[in-house]
Every structure is written in structure tokens, then in C-alpha cells.
Design an enzyme around this catalytic site. Structure first.
Site, short mmCIF file in Angstrom:
data_model
loop_
_atom_site.label_atom_id
_atom_site.label_comp_id
_atom_site.label_asym_id
_atom_site.label_seq_id
_atom_site.Cartn_x
_atom_site.Cartn_y
_atom_site.Cartn_z
CD GLU A 131 38.97 48.26 29.88
OE1 GLU A 131 38.52 47.25 29.15
OE2 GLU A 131 39.45 49.18 29.64
CB THR A 184 44.14 43.59 30.73
OG1 THR A 184 44.56 44.29 29.69
CG2 THR A 184 43.84 44.33 32.03
#
Ligand code: HSE
Length: 312
Positions: A131, A184
Site C-alpha cells: 500500500e 490518493t
């Protein structure tokens, strides 16, 4: 020993309005799938990626799902070769935890295929590495609920302290995914690095009350707590018609509505499937007025996390 496993890992809604970087839950769909097989040629190879329009790297060291595998191979001295196919079943940059789902699916799949039987927290650390590669930051509010299933609270990052919360039986989520993309990384860059004490007080009041609402199955309290005075006012500017979408959800009876993760997806929580369905359709209709189509997903909170589809 088996030599091939296919795993599904679910999408997740992170932040849940007031819990930036510390709360998230899993939903039933969409989700990503990976296939992992052993091979005679040592090393980790990504042999195929589908559903990404050719945008994700095949180099395992640069890939969100490849990185956890490389770390696991190194840490446990795995000598056989590992081949992986990644099937993206949800859009990139959707705010639905797409990179987290791939990272979790990969780590979980290798653990099951090689019968490593790692503690869940150790698997989580491998998934977080993936991630981090995708978003440039260490945040576990997608990977943790994706791996643990359910509604997850991250009390602390150092050390990592994960708490799985009870979920009231009739809590349903509606998520719409508008057909635009928000990275993001970029939507973190626009956030303030400091906030006022008065905002902090309001935010932690809501966060604590959301946890209390979940534990007491107090739907009204859950609804009152789904308020974000820190992140939503900034990021909502990236989502066309956000305030109309939110109004539509609330007028349809949803308990609350906010941005899913870093957006552009928008989620609402409702009591009961019927209200959740109505709220989701109203959110979609509202977005259409801004000439944007969207996919709608309505589900209970997914309590299971990743699952094996096939093991041979
Ligand atoms: N908490 C993260 C963020 C989640 O909002 O940036 C990203 O999906």
C-alpha cells in the site's frame, strides 16, 4: 502441497467520515482477484495483469501486490519460484482501496498456498508495504479492514494496534463510484498539515461517538457521528456535486454520508437494505445532474475479508 491458489480481496471504505487514517470497513463487492502458483524458476514474477488498462507495473518490486510477495520470499527464505496473475476488478484511483485489495490478496494467497500460517498482524505488515508503494504514505485504513474484515479501528501505528469493532446487524453501506479518478497521493497533498484545537475536539468527539454507536447498535448516534470537519471540506471540492449527493443520501433516510477514502467514491450508511438501496439510487441520480455516471454497490459490512476462490 498445493501449487495454485486464487483469492478474492474486498473493496474497503476508509476514513468513515470522522476517522481519517484510523477507521475503515470492508464491503462485499467489488474486489480484486489474484492467482498465485509455484514454479521451478526462483524469484517472484507477475505474469499477467488484467483490468488495469496496461497501467500497473509488471516488475514485482514496483507493484503493490508484488512488493509483499518479495518481502515474504526474502523473510522466510522461500526457494521455489512464485508466479502471480492480478485481476483488477475495481477501478484504480476510486477511493475503494484498490491497491490495498491487491496487496492483501497477494499476501493472503501466498500464506495459504505455502501453508505459512502467519499471524494476521504479520500479514498486515506485508500488505502495508504494498500500500505504501502505491500511495506514498503508511496508512492502514484500507489494508486492515480488507484483511481482517468488518469495521476496523487503528488505535496506533507505532506500534500497530488494530481493533475490530462490532457491527450492528442492520447496518448497510451504499457506495457510488463516479467515473472520474483521484489519486490518493495527490488528494493527501492538498490536506492541511495542522488543524485548530476546536476542529480537533469536534472530530475526536465524533470518532469516539461513532465507536460507541457501533458497540451500542445505536443507529441515530452512528448517524450523528458521521461528520468530518477536517478532511471532507477540502477533498469534497474534487468531487463534482458532492454536497448534492450527500443531501440526496440524507433525504433518502441514510444515517450519514461522506467521501470513501480519498475519493471520488462517496458512501452512505443506512439502517436496513431498503433504505441503503434507495439512498444509493438517489446519490446516483444526483450525480447524473452533473453529467457523471457512476457504479453503485450496496452491501452489508463484509465481516470476512479475503477468501479463497480455488486451491489446487
Ligand atoms: N486514509 C486514506 C486517505 C485512505 O484518506 O488518504 C485512502 O484510501
Amino acid at each position: 502441497m498445493k501449487n495454485e491458489v486464487k483469492v478474492f480481496a474486498p473493496a474497503t471504505v476508509a476514513n468513515i467520515a470522522c476517522g481519517f487514517d484510523i477507521m475503515g470497513f470492508a464491503i462485499d463487492e467489488p474486489g480484486d482477484e489474484v492467482v498465485i502458483r509455484t514454479s521451478g524458476k526462483p524469484g517472484v514474477r507477475i505474469t499477467k495483469i488484467s483490468g488495469d488498462e496496461g497501467r500497473l507495473p509488471l516488475d514485482a518490486a514496483l507493484n503493490t501486490a508484488g512488493k509483499p510477495l518479495l518481502s515474504m520470499v526474502e523473510k522466510f527464505g522461500i526457494t521455489c519460484g512464485i508466479e502471480m496473475e492480478i485481476h483488477k476488478k475495481m477501478p484504480l484511483g476510486s477511493g475503494l482501496g484498490s491497491s490495498a485489495a491487491s496487496a492483501v490478496a497477494a499476501a493472503f494467497a501466498l500464506d495459504r498456498l505455502l501453508e505459512l500460517d502467519l499471524p494476521i498482524k504479520e500479514l498486515l505488515n506485508f500488505a502495508i508495504e504494498g500500500e505504501q508503494l502505491a500511495s506514498g504514505s503508511v496508512h492502514a485504513d484500507n489494508v486492515a479492514p480488507c484483511l481482517y474484515g468488518g469495521f476496523v479501528l487503528i488505535r496506533s501505528y507505532e506500534p500497530l494496534d488494530i481493533i475490530k469493532l462490532d457491527v450492528p446487524d442492520e447496518l448497510f453501506c451504499s457506495v457510488i463510484h463516479p467515473q472520474i479518478e483521484i489519486s490518493t497521493r495527490e488528494s493527501r497533498e492538498i490536506l492541511p498539515s495542522e488543524i485548530s484545537l476546536s476542529k480537533a475536539i469536534r472530530q475526536w468527539g465524533n470518532t469516539a461517538a461513532l465507536v460507541a454507536g457501533l458497540l451500542k447498535s445505536d443507529y441515530e448516534l452512528i448517524g450523528r457521528s458521521l461528520e468530518d470537519v477536517v478532511i471532507e471540506p477540502v477533498r469534497s471540492q474534487l468531487i463534482p456535486g458532492f454536497s448534492d449527493i450527500k443531501r440526496a443520501a440524507l433525504e433518502s433516510g441514510a444515517l450519514g454520508c461522506s467521501i470513501s477514502g480519498s475519493g471520488p467514491s462517496v458512501f452512505a450508511l443506512s439502517k436496513g437494505a431498503e433504505t441503503a438501496g434507495k439512498a444509493g439510487l438517489a446519490m446516483q441520480q444526483s450525480l447524473l445532474k452533473h453529467q457523471l455516471r457512476s457504479e453503485l454497490y450496496v452491501s452489508k459490512i463484509n465481516l470476512n475479508g479475503p477468501r479463497i476462490i480455488e486451491l489446487n
